[in-house]
Design a protein around this motif. Structure first.
Motif, mmCIF file in Angstrom:
data_model
loop_
_atom_site.group_PDB
_atom_site.id
_atom_site.type_symbol
_atom_site.label_atom_id
_atom_site.label_comp_id
_atom_site.label_asym_id
_atom_site.label_seq_id
_atom_site.Cartn_x
_atom_site.Cartn_y
_atom_site.Cartn_z
ATOM 1 N N THR A 1 0.832 -1.206 0.000
ATOM 2 C CA THR A 1 0.000 0.000 0.000
ATOM 3 C C THR A 1 0.865 1.255 0.000
ATOM 4 O O THR A 1 0.642 2.194 -0.782
ATOM 5 N N VAL B 1 1.562 4.221 -2.955
ATOM 6 C CA VAL B 1 1.483 5.668 -2.708
ATOM 7 C C VAL B 1 2.765 6.347 -3.184
ATOM 8 O O VAL B 1 2.731 7.391 -3.846
ATOM 9 N N CYS C 1 3.217 9.221 -6.083
ATOM 10 C CA CYS C 1 3.837 10.525 -5.806
ATOM 11 C C CYS C 1 4.982 10.829 -6.762
ATOM 12 O O CYS C 1 5.309 12.003 -7.000
ATOM 13 N N ASP D 1 -5.009 13.300 -0.285
ATOM 14 C CA ASP D 1 -5.225 11.929 -0.748
ATOM 15 C C ASP D 1 -4.243 10.967 -0.077
ATOM 16 O O ASP D 1 -4.616 9.864 0.344
ATOM 17 N N VAL D 2 -2.996 11.394 0.013
ATOM 18 C CA VAL D 2 -1.963 10.544 0.608
ATOM 19 C C VAL D 2 -2.276 10.274 2.076
ATOM 20 O O VAL D 2 -2.228 9.123 2.542
ATOM 21 N N THR E 1 -5.145 7.754 2.475
ATOM 22 C CA THR E 1 -4.755 6.379 2.167
ATOM 23 C C THR E 1 -3.901 5.775 3.275
ATOM 24 O O THR E 1 -4.106 4.629 3.693
#
Length: 361
Positions: free
Chosen positions: A308, A312, A316, A329-330, A333
């Motif tokens: 996961t 991410v 990015c 968003d980061v 998550t």
């Protein structure tokens, strides 16, 4: 040295760019004179100077103004044994420990930014000092006990290693700090120097962003003066000088790769870690476990959680900045990943040496 003299020094150094002040008895200049022997002062100011003094008074209301002798005593006259890193020294004032940064450049921009940010994941500025003899500026910060993330990940002889839960929390703390400066300040702040050595860990291993020396306010600016650290610089900034919050997002992705792999942002051969990751994980068959920090492979670590975070990181690191996620968003998550980790049974790696696909590209 009285407060009035400190104010004058700050005006001269921070706003008029003077790095040296001549302080000879009876010498005239700047609309008045200073008699060093008697302690008398007469200061004539222009209208513009009055405005600058007003601006500084706002900082004085928020921060403590330290005397240079106070800082010298706190650091044993800036002895090498008190050096933390670069030009930052450990100092003790009235029984409390601080990090004292001797500035190499004009501190005006950094002070302007720091005076409007306040978040638990940003290192807090406590005060400042201007040396009246040579105009050097010192910034006094809270002391963050456990040093930099870089030292925890990359020192050859660490006292202990970070487990995955600590690394995930650090990633989330850093995301929250960046989300704050990107979304909750106006104008928005771009840090411009996110890297593992500018992420500090407190006594509970929670992360704080440090060093706003290169930070800028505003977005979508263009500069021809490219500054930063190799391995963390976003491609669009390096090529076109484009300054946006997305350049921080890119650098953040590099830090995530460091947390996962335990590798430096740039190898001994000069290859950037993000370039290596881009090549390794361009297919779904990439072996995540083989790329992980060996320390994590030895610990109880759920690979799904690592995947996961890796997804991410790769998001990015998109070369097109418009395709990168926002820190909102980061943070969302990673918050979900942290919640899922709380339910993890702790039975160890779930796949051994099998291939684990990267599911989101």
């Amino acid at each position: 040295m009285g407060l009035l003299a400190i104010l004058l020094a700050l005006v001269l150094v921070l706003f008029l760019g003077e790095r040296k002040r001549r302080r000879r008895e009876g010498e005239k200049g700047h609309g008045g004179w200073i008699n060093k022997g008697s302690g008398e002062r007469r200061l004539g100011r222009s209208a513009s100077d009055e405005k600058l003094m007003t601006d500084i008074s706002e900082w004085l209301d928020k921060y403590k103004v330290y005397g240079i002798e106070e800082l010298r005593q706190a650091t044993s006259d800036f002895d090498y044994s008190r050096l933390i890193q670069g030009t930052v020294y450990k100092g003790t004032i009235d029984g409390e420990v601080f990090a004292i940064k001797k500035m190499k450049w004009n501190a005006c921009d950094e002070l302007k930014i720091l005076q409007k940010v306040n978040h638990t994941n940003l290192v807090k500025l406590e005060g400042f000092c201007i040396d009246p003899e040579d105009g050097t500026c010192y910034l006094v910060y809270e002391y963050v006990e456990n040093g930099s993330l870089h030292s925890w990940l990359h020192d050859t002889t660490p006292t202990r290693r970070l487990d995955w839960r600590s690394r995930l929390r650090i990633a989330l703390d850093l995301a929250h700090g960046l989300q704050y400066i990107h979304e909750h300040t106006w104008p928005r702040v771009v840090h411009k120097d996110i890297k593992s050595s500018n992420v500090l860990l407190d006594s509970k291993l929670r992360a704080k962003i440090a060093n706003f020396g290169l930070a800028k306010t505003g977005i979508n600016a263009v500069t021809t003066h490219i500054v930063g650290t190799q391995g963390y610089i976003a491609p669009e900034y390096l090529a076109d000088g484009l300054v946006t919050t997305r350049m921080d997002v890119f650098a953040y992705g590099v830090v995530l790769l460091e947390l996962i792999s335990g590798k430096e942002a740039v190898s001994e051969d000069g290859e950037a870690l993000w370039v290596e990751a881009e090549a390794v994980f361009h297919t779904r068959e990439a072996n995540v476990v083989a790329w992980m920090d060996p320390v994590l492979r030895e610990q109880s670590c759920p690979v799904d959680s690592v995947v996961t975070v890796l997804n991410v990181a790769l998001a990015c690191l998109q070369r097109d900045p418009s395709k990168r996620p926002t820190m909102v968003d980061v943070a969302y998550t990673l918050s979900k990943a942290d919640e899922q980790f709380a339910d993890y049974s702790g039975d160890g790696l779930s796949v051994g040496s099998e291939d684990v696909p990267v599911v989101a590209r």
